[in-house]
Design a protein around this motif. Structure first.
Motif, short mmCIF file in Angstrom:
data_model
loop_
_atom_site.label_atom_id
_atom_site.label_comp_id
_atom_site.label_asym_id
_atom_site.label_seq_id
_atom_site.Cartn_x
_atom_site.Cartn_y
_atom_site.Cartn_z
N SER A 198 23.48 33.56 26.95
CA SER A 198 23.28 34.08 28.70
C SER A 198 24.04 33.73 29.45
O SER A 198 24.06 32.10 29.74
CB SER A 198 21.94 34.71 28.71
N GLU A 199 24.49 33.54 30.29
CA GLU A 199 25.64 33.19 31.58
C GLU A 199 24.35 32.62 32.06
O GLU A 199 24.55 31.52 32.76
CB GLU A 199 26.54 34.25 32.46
N ASN A 200 23.09 32.38 32.77
CA ASN A 200 22.15 32.08 33.21
C ASN A 200 21.53 30.46 32.39
O ASN A 200 21.35 29.93 32.62
CB ASN A 200 21.44 33.02 33.61
N GLU A 201 22.54 30.69 31.36
CA GLU A 201 21.55 30.19 30.07
C GLU A 201 23.31 28.36 30.06
O GLU A 201 22.55 27.01 29.90
CB GLU A 201 21.22 30.17 29.09
N VAL A 202 24.19 29.12 30.38
CA VAL A 202 25.45 27.67 30.93
C VAL A 202 25.04 27.21 31.41
O VAL A 202 24.82 27.22 32.27
CB VAL A 202 26.66 28.76 30.18
N ILE A 203 24.83 25.60 30.41
CA ILE A 203 25.21 24.44 31.35
C ILE A 203 26.60 23.96 31.75
O ILE A 203 27.20 23.55 31.22
CB ILE A 203 24.83 23.89 30.85
#
Length: 326
Positions: free
Chosen positions: A250-255
């Motif tokens: 999910s986009e909020n997990e991408v670093i």
């Protein structure tokens, strides 16, 4: 056989059942010979292998897809620089030649043979042992005090007997002289996961970046594809909404890397001589660390969804320019 000899005097017969192939140097020698003597030329091997894997035909006479062009490069593009840069030890020379020595990971030792690894007292508490000539031939040491060196040497010895060319027909691995390198163990101070940033470069230009979590298992070997998490982006970091066997973050997990623009610049510099190369980096405590150069990623066997993306990606690779790189 050992057990049978020990019990023979007692009149006991020993029967054994082997559930499958045992990973030994002999097994790989046999596999190599089978591969070399199977009577199939490169094209026949490629077409049959790809069809058996995906149920799709591989066109090597007029390649259009990314996979088809990767296979074409396997069999037709034999620039000696590929061998140097596929070698996890010698590639360091190439990085230095491009003025990028500052992005190399720390190198502690180099061994020509497993037998040379006799003492690790001089090494830090954590380190990586890596074979330079094959994919996945890594051993991680998390704590030197409890590290099983003999077990690690057995694993490395097995990898040292592999010539990946005879398994995947990736020419760049064929003439690499096997070595073992010892490098700094990469980890972030804030305990964030190690993330791969992989730049897909076509005719010297980065066109796509893959952000990947979970590439390696805890022991340093490669994780199974379906247990990895990865997202594809264009060069503006806009999601491409494609998959290739792995799971999506999910986009909020991408670093995202804080040094993205620098990474892109370095990828362009390193990719300049090659028709295609994937340039891999890490970002450790805000510092860019070089990973590797990969010339035939996935061996030319991608399972992109949607399927049409394979042809779109292939359109970036202009094989008519191949003479510029020979």
């Amino acid at each position: 056989q050992t057990l049978a000899r020990d019990l023979a005097d007692s009149g006991i017969t020993v029967n054994a059942y082997a559930p499958g192939i045992v990973k030994t140097p002999m097994m790989f020698d046999i596999a190599h010979e089978v591969g070399k003597n199977a009577g199939k030329d490169d094209e026949k091997y490629a077409v049959e292998y790809y069809y058996n894997k995906f149920g799709r035909k591989l066109n090597l006479h007029d390649p259009k897809t990314f996979d088809e062009k990767i296979w074409w490069l396997k069999f037709n593009y034999h620039n000696q620089l590929l061998t140097k840069c596929a070698d996890k030890y010698l590639v360091r020379e190439y990085i230095k030649e491009q003025g990028l020595e500052h992005i190399l990971n720390d190198l502690y030792a180099v061994y020509d043979d497993v037998s040379e690894i006799k003492c690790i007292d001089h090494l830090p508490e954590k380190f990586y042992l890596k074979c330079n000539h094959v994919s996945g031939g890594n051993v991680a040491c998390f704590d030197k005090k409890v590290f099983d060196l003999e077990k690690a040497k057995k694993k490395l010895s097995w990898y040292m007997n592999i010539n990946q060319y005879y398994i995947t027909r990736e020419w760049q691995y064929k003439n690499i002289k096997p070595k073992i390198i010892c490098e700094k163990f990469l980890e972030n101070n804030d305990s964030k996961p190690l993330v791969d940033y992989k730049f897909y470069c076509f005719n010297g230009n980065p066109q796509m970046v893959l952000i990947k979590h979970g590439t390696a298992k805890i022991d340093g070997s490669h994780e199974d594809a379906h247990l990895q998490y990865e997202n594809y982006y264009d060069m503006r970091l806009k999601p491409l909404n494609i998959t290739d066997n792995s799971q999506i973050l999910s986009e909020n997990e991408v670093i995202f890397p804080s040094n993205y623009q620098e990474m892109k610049k370095y990828a362009t510099v390193l990719a300049e001589p090659f028709p295609f190369v994937r340039v891999d980096f890490y970002e450790i405590n805000k510092k860019i660390i070089f990973g590797e150069l990969t010339f035939t990623c996935a061996g030319g066997c991608h399972n992109y969804n949607p399927l049409e993306f394979n042809e779109k990606l292939g359109s970036y690779l202009d094989l008519s320019k191949i003479s510029l790189y020979e």
